[in-house]
Design a protein around this motif. Sequence first.
Motif, PDB file in Angstrom:
ATOM      1  N   UNK A 152      27.478  12.580 -25.152  1.00 13.60           N
ATOM      2  CA  UNK A 152      26.681  13.793 -24.925  1.00 13.60           C
ATOM      3  C   UNK A 152      25.646  13.582 -23.817  1.00 13.60           C
ATOM      4  N   UNK A 153      25.703  14.404 -22.781  1.00 12.80           N
ATOM      5  CA  UNK A 153      24.784  14.275 -21.653  1.00 12.80           C
ATOM      6  C   UNK A 153      23.340  14.489 -22.090  1.00 12.80           C
ATOM      7  N   UNK A 154      23.101  15.525 -22.888  1.00 10.28           N
ATOM      8  CA  UNK A 154      21.740  15.828 -23.314  1.00 10.28           C
ATOM      9  C   UNK A 154      21.150  14.720 -24.169  1.00 10.28           C
ATOM     10  N   UNK A 155      21.930  14.243 -25.141  1.00  8.89           N
ATOM     11  CA  UNK A 155      21.454  13.181 -26.027  1.00  8.89           C
ATOM     12  C   UNK A 155      21.168  11.904 -25.256  1.00  8.89           C
ATOM     13  N   UNK A 156      22.074  11.529 -24.351  1.00  8.64           N
ATOM     14  CA  UNK A 156      21.902  10.294 -23.595  1.00  8.64           C
ATOM     15  C   UNK A 156      20.734  10.402 -22.610  1.00  8.64           C
ATOM     16  N   UNK A 157      20.567  11.556 -22.007  1.00 16.57           N
ATOM     17  CA  UNK A 157      19.456  11.727 -21.061  1.00 16.57           C
ATOM     18  C   UNK A 157      18.117  11.643 -21.781  1.00 16.57           C
ATOM     19  N   UNK A 158      18.014  12.279 -22.946  1.00 22.15           N
ATOM     20  CA  UNK A 158      16.774  12.203 -23.724  1.00 22.15           C
ATOM     21  C   UNK A 158      16.491  10.765 -24.160  1.00 22.15           C
ATOM     22  N   UNK A 159      17.528  10.074 -24.640  1.00 22.63           N
ATOM     23  CA  UNK A 159      17.347   8.686 -25.050  1.00 22.63           C
ATOM     24  C   UNK A 159      16.965   7.787 -23.889  1.00 22.63           C
ATOM     25  N   UNK A 160      17.585   8.012 -22.735  1.00 19.07           N
ATOM     26  CA  UNK A 160      17.270   7.225 -21.541  1.00 19.07           C
ATOM     27  C   UNK A 160      15.817   7.443 -21.114  1.00 19.07           C
TER      28      UNK A 160
END
Length: 288
Positions: A152-160
């Motif tokens: 998931x782009x959104x999940x990974x971007x937030x985690x990053x």
Amino acid sequence: MHNIGYRKYDGPRLGRAYARRSLYSQSLRGAYGLGRSAKSKVLPMILLGVMCAPALIMVAVTVFTDMNKLPIEYTRYAVVLQAVITLFLASQAPQAVSRDLRFKTTPLYFSRPIERADYVAAKYAALTTALFLLTALPLLILYVGALLAKLSFGTQTAGFAKGLLTVLLLSLLFAGIGLVIAAVTPRRGFGVAAIIAVFVITYGAVSAVQGVADAQENYHVIGWLGVFSPITLIDGFSSWFLGATSAFPHASGPPNALAGAVYLLAVVGIVAGCYGLLMRRYRKVGLS
């Protein structure tokens, strides 16, 4: 007056800002051995490789096994590899300041146009940047790998983003503590040993007491104890403010809002205190 043929300098006067940027860039390059001998590059480059290797392995596993999430959270990566970060700090903080003290070159820096505040700011910023590069590059590898694995782009971007904030605070905190310890002695070996001792002893003591509290099922105390070690302080901060999973026993991060505020104030206070101690130190050594 006898003219012996020297010409006056009539070029541009670049001033304090240029001197400060030059000191910052040279100190940052020196942290990775750039512009120095080949021997000086070996340890920092090895440590950078060690930091990145687990991220590459995790990415490969995630991509080729079709996992639905990364094996580790972005905010946990630096905590797991804290030993590598400590070794890098212990080797490079004394390199940044101890030699200037040992060979008494600080008066040359402070003669003109640079001042003590410029020197401290440049050294602090350079070591912070070096630590941030060391800790952020593996997170970038994890992020790119997660996108390649079509997570998931959104999940990974937030985690990053949360991971980057965590390692930025870690870099500021570790750099301040390391520079204060290194600036106490002109002997690089003493500085290296002292930095390792401070980080290892505090973490070991906190972990041991947390283990005792866990055995007694006193989980409330576990969250408070993290304030007394740099790495557990960052761990507790990220778990409370960023929703990360804590490495404390039973994932017992700060137990309430008051404890979370204490963690935040501790991080800010230690960073500000380290900067103040460095300024005080260089007021004393600047003319000797």
